[in-house]
Structure formats: structure tokens, C-alpha cells
Design a protein around this motif. Structure first.
Motif, short mmCIF file in Angstrom:
data_model
loop_
_atom_site.label_atom_id
_atom_site.label_comp_id
_atom_site.label_asym_id
_atom_site.label_seq_id
_atom_site.Cartn_x
_atom_site.Cartn_y
_atom_site.Cartn_z
N ARG A 159 0.84 -1.21 0.00
CA ARG A 159 0.00 0.00 0.00
C ARG A 159 0.87 1.26 0.00
O ARG A 159 0.56 2.24 -0.69
CB ARG A 159 -0.94 -0.01 1.20
N ARG A 160 1.96 1.22 0.74
CA ARG A 160 2.87 2.37 0.74
C ARG A 160 3.54 2.53 -0.62
O ARG A 160 3.73 3.66 -1.10
CB ARG A 160 3.91 2.20 1.85
N SER A 161 3.91 1.42 -1.24
CA SER A 161 4.52 1.49 -2.58
C SER A 161 3.54 2.07 -3.59
O SER A 161 3.91 2.88 -4.45
CB SER A 161 4.97 0.10 -3.03
N ALA A 162 2.28 1.65 -3.50
CA ALA A 162 1.25 2.17 -4.40
C ALA A 162 1.05 3.66 -4.20
O ALA A 162 0.88 4.42 -5.17
CB ALA A 162 -0.06 1.42 -4.19
N GLU A 163 1.10 4.11 -2.95
CA GLU A 163 0.94 5.53 -2.66
C GLU A 163 2.10 6.33 -3.24
O GLU A 163 1.91 7.39 -3.87
CB GLU A 163 0.84 5.75 -1.15
N ARG A 164 3.33 5.82 -3.07
CA ARG A 164 4.50 6.53 -3.63
C ARG A 164 4.43 6.60 -5.15
O ARG A 164 4.88 7.59 -5.76
CB ARG A 164 5.79 5.83 -3.19
N ALA A 165 3.91 5.54 -5.77
CA ALA A 165 3.82 5.51 -7.23
C ALA A 165 2.61 6.26 -7.76
O ALA A 165 2.47 6.42 -8.98
CB ALA A 165 3.78 4.05 -7.71
N GLY A 166 1.72 6.70 -6.89
CA GLY A 166 0.54 7.44 -7.30
C GLY A 166 -0.52 6.58 -7.97
O GLY A 166 -1.27 7.07 -8.82
N VAL A 167 -0.61 5.30 -7.57
CA VAL A 167 -1.57 4.39 -8.22
C VAL A 167 -2.58 3.82 -7.22
O VAL A 167 -3.26 2.84 -7.53
CB VAL A 167 -0.82 3.25 -8.94
N THR A 168 -2.69 4.42 -6.06
CA THR A 168 -3.54 3.87 -5.00
C THR A 168 -4.99 3.68 -5.45
O THR A 168 -5.64 2.69 -5.07
CB THR A 168 -3.51 4.80 -3.78
N SER A 169 -5.49 4.58 -6.27
CA SER A 169 -6.90 4.50 -6.67
C SER A 169 -7.18 3.36 -7.63
O SER A 169 -8.35 3.02 -7.87
CB SER A 169 -7.33 5.82 -7.32
N ARG A 170 -6.13 2.73 -8.15
CA ARG A 170 -6.33 1.69 -9.16
C ARG A 170 -5.91 0.30 -8.67
O ARG A 170 -5.84 -0.63 -9.46
CB ARG A 170 -5.57 2.04 -10.44
N ILE A 171 -5.65 0.15 -7.38
CA ILE A 171 -5.24 -1.16 -6.86
C ILE A 171 -6.02 -1.48 -5.59
O ILE A 171 -6.29 -0.61 -4.76
CB ILE A 171 -3.72 -1.20 -6.58
N VAL A 172 -6.39 -2.75 -5.46
CA VAL A 172 -7.04 -3.27 -4.25
C VAL A 172 -6.21 -4.45 -3.78
O VAL A 172 -5.90 -5.36 -4.56
CB VAL A 172 -8.49 -3.71 -4.54
N LEU A 173 -5.86 -4.46 -2.50
CA LEU A 173 -5.06 -5.54 -1.93
C LEU A 173 -5.89 -6.29 -0.91
O LEU A 173 -6.45 -5.69 0.02
CB LEU A 173 -3.79 -4.97 -1.28
N HIS A 174 -5.97 -7.61 -1.09
CA HIS A 174 -6.78 -8.46 -0.22
C HIS A 174 -5.88 -9.30 0.69
O HIS A 174 -4.94 -9.96 0.21
CB HIS A 174 -7.64 -9.42 -1.04
N HIS A 175 -6.21 -9.29 1.97
CA HIS A 175 -5.51 -10.16 2.93
C HIS A 175 -6.29 -11.45 3.08
O HIS A 175 -7.29 -11.50 3.81
CB HIS A 175 -5.37 -9.45 4.28
N CYS A 176 -5.86 -12.49 2.37
CA CYS A 176 -6.52 -13.78 2.49
C CYS A 176 -5.64 -14.86 1.88
O CYS A 176 -4.65 -14.57 1.21
CB CYS A 176 -7.90 -13.77 1.83
N ASP A 177 -6.00 -16.09 2.12
CA ASP A 177 -5.33 -17.24 1.53
C ASP A 177 -5.62 -17.23 0.02
O ASP A 177 -6.78 -17.14 -0.39
CB ASP A 177 -5.86 -18.52 2.17
N VAL A 178 -4.57 -17.33 -0.79
CA VAL A 178 -4.77 -17.28 -2.24
C VAL A 178 -5.67 -18.41 -2.73
O VAL A 178 -6.36 -18.27 -3.75
CB VAL A 178 -3.43 -17.33 -3.00
N ARG A 179 -5.71 -19.52 -2.02
CA ARG A 179 -6.53 -20.66 -2.43
C ARG A 179 -8.01 -20.39 -2.22
O ARG A 179 -8.86 -21.10 -2.77
CB ARG A 179 -6.11 -21.91 -1.66
N GLU A 180 -8.33 -19.36 -1.45
CA GLU A 180 -9.72 -19.05 -1.15
C GLU A 180 -10.24 -17.85 -1.93
O GLU A 180 -11.42 -17.49 -1.81
CB GLU A 180 -9.86 -18.79 0.35
N PHE A 181 -9.39 -17.24 -2.74
CA PHE A 181 -9.83 -16.03 -3.45
C PHE A 181 -10.76 -16.39 -4.60
O PHE A 181 -10.49 -17.29 -5.39
CB PHE A 181 -8.61 -15.28 -4.00
N THR A 182 -11.85 -15.67 -4.70
CA THR A 182 -12.80 -15.81 -5.81
C THR A 182 -13.15 -14.43 -6.33
O THR A 182 -12.93 -13.41 -5.65
CB THR A 182 -14.08 -16.54 -5.38
N THR A 183 -13.71 -14.38 -7.52
CA THR A 183 -14.09 -13.11 -8.10
C THR A 183 -15.30 -13.29 -9.02
O THR A 183 -15.40 -14.30 -9.73
CB THR A 183 -12.93 -12.50 -8.90
#
Length: 246
Positions: free
Chosen positions: A78-102
Motif C-alpha cells: 500500500r505504501r509502494s502504491a501511494e508513492r507511485a501514485g496508483v492507489t486509486s487503481r489497486i485493491v489488496l486483499h488479505h486472504c489465503d490465495v486458495r480461497e480467493f474468488t471473483t
């Protein structure tokens, strides 16, 4: 410190958490995203989100999602995204990758050096497939052994470790086609290991005497010894751009 924290510190001075140079990362992202510069990207096992943040900086119309189980790494992302000015275009999820759905599949999916989170190469491919939109691509980074792995290599990398032809055969049997790829050079492999051990050592020497300092120095020394004596001559890493059949 747990293993995740040690890994987070060890990767802080390297472009990505894999043996790839800046130029290689840029080239691979350009190749993957040339068909969908304004699309949606997913990084499974994103860590500090180095890949998606870089991709977003390259393509102003791109949107990205990252998934990882390490909250401290995600906070770095999140800090890297803020420094790069791309915060509005990225979402970061804290979860097990095996459980991610979309509900909406992605034009580009990445999983570079994260097969351990899925318990292997084939489960990684299986998990990625339903997350891809038609015509989408998977950028996959995977370890291999140059020749027949000795027993001590399997102790470090698991029973699935095989040579590069074996990796490609397994991918093909799972219904995927490679359309581009990069085999990490000796320079990239060595630079990654020196960065991993050096960053952890550098961090530890800045800490006051105590268990965290001792643990970090010990982990760096053991990793360096294993690299130099156990797997440097045979370990390889390949990053493949894949499309599924159908």
C-alpha cells in the motif's frame, strides 16, 4: 520473527521476490499487458505488490488486485502504491490465495514464485484458470533443477522439483500453452541470493542485541551456506507467459 517477516525483510532491496532483473520484469509485463493495457490484472501471492504497482505505473488505464496472506507485506504494498501514485487503481486483499474468488475474471493473472502457497505447480494452474477472462494470460514463475535433482535439493524445494523440460511437460499436460518465457540468467540468480542474504544481514546489524537480531543473522548465514554449497550449481527459475486451451 516468523518466516514471513524474515522473507519480507530479505526481499526489501530486490525488484521483485524472484530472481529477475528490472529489465526482465519490465519486458515480461510489457509482453503480458500489450493486449490489455486498460484491462484488469490479478497477482496471486503478491507480497509487497511489486509486480502490480509496476504494471500500473506502466499503463495508466490498468486496474489491479493483489492477494496475499502476509498483512505486513500488504502494508508495504500500500505504501509502494501511494508513492507511485496508483492507489486509486489497486485493491489488496488479505486472504489465503486458495480461497480467493471473483465475480469478474481478469485479463492478466500473475503468480511468480508463489506455487508454495497453492501446494505446488499443478494446483496453481488449476486455481488460476477460472480467474482468467477469455483470451487472458497467466504469468507464472517456477523453480526447476538443471538435470536430475540430488536428494539434498529435494529437502529444500520439495518432491515436485524437476528439470525445465519436466516443468514444461507438466504445464502442457495440464492444458496450458507457453507463448513467451524468460529463463533467469546466472547473473540474475546470484544477484537475487546476494540481495536476499545481504538485506537481511544489513537489517539485523542495525538492530539492538536481542533474539530478532540473532535470528536474522543466523537465517542469512544458513541461507547463504545452503545456496553456495547445496543448490547454486543446479537451481534455475523460469517465468512463463501461458494461455489455457479452449
Amino acid at each position: 520473527m516468523d518466516r514471513q517477516e524474515i522473507g519480507r525483510i530479505a526481499h526489501r532491496d530486490h525488484p521483485v521476490a524472484a530472481p529477475l532483473s528490472d529489465a526482465s520484469v519490465h519486458r515480461l509485463l510489457e509482453r503480458q499487458l500489450r493486449r490489455c493495457p486498460d484491462g484488469r490484472l490479478l497477482d496471486l501471492g503478491c507480497g509487497e505488490a511489486a509486480w502490480p504497482v509496476r504494471a500500473l505505473a506502466m499503463h495508466p488505464g490498468l486496474r489491479a488486485v493483489g492477494v496475499d496472506s502476509n498483512p505486513a507485506a500488504l502494508e508495504d504494498g500500500r505504501r509502494s502504491a501511494e508513492r507511485a501514485g496508483v492507489t486509486s487503481r489497486i485493491v489488496l486483499h488479505h486472504c489465503d490465495v486458495r480461497e480467493f474468488t471473483t465475480p469478474e475474471p481478469f485479463d492478466a493473472v500473475l503468480s511468480v514464485g508463489a506455487a508454495y502457497a497453492f501446494d505446488g505447480l499443478l494446483p496453481t494452474l488449476k486455481a488460476a484458470r477460472p480467474l482468467l477472462a477469455p483470451g487472458g494470460t497467466l504469468l507464472l514463475g517456477e523453480s526447476y533443477w538443471d538435470g536430475q535433482p540430488p536428494d539434498h535439493a529435494r529437502e529444500f524445494f520439495g518432491d515436485d522439483l524437476t528439470d525445465l523440460p519436466g516443468v514444461l511437460a507438466a504445464i502442457g499436460a495440464a492444458g496450458w500453452w507457453p507463448i513467451a518465457g524468460h529463463t533467469s540468467t546466472r547473473e540474475e540468480l546470484d544477484a537475487y541470493e546476494w540481495s536476499w542474504t545481504g538485506s537481511l544481514t544489513d537489517w539485523a546489524l542495525d538492530q539492538p542485541p536481542g533474539p530478532d537480531r540473532d535470528q536474522a543473522l543466523d537465517a542469512a548465514a544458513r541461507h547463504r551456506d545452503q545456496w553456495l554449497h547445496e543448490y547454486r550449481d543446479g537451481f534455475g527459475f523460469v517465468t512463463l507467459l501461458l494461455r489455457p486451451e479452449g
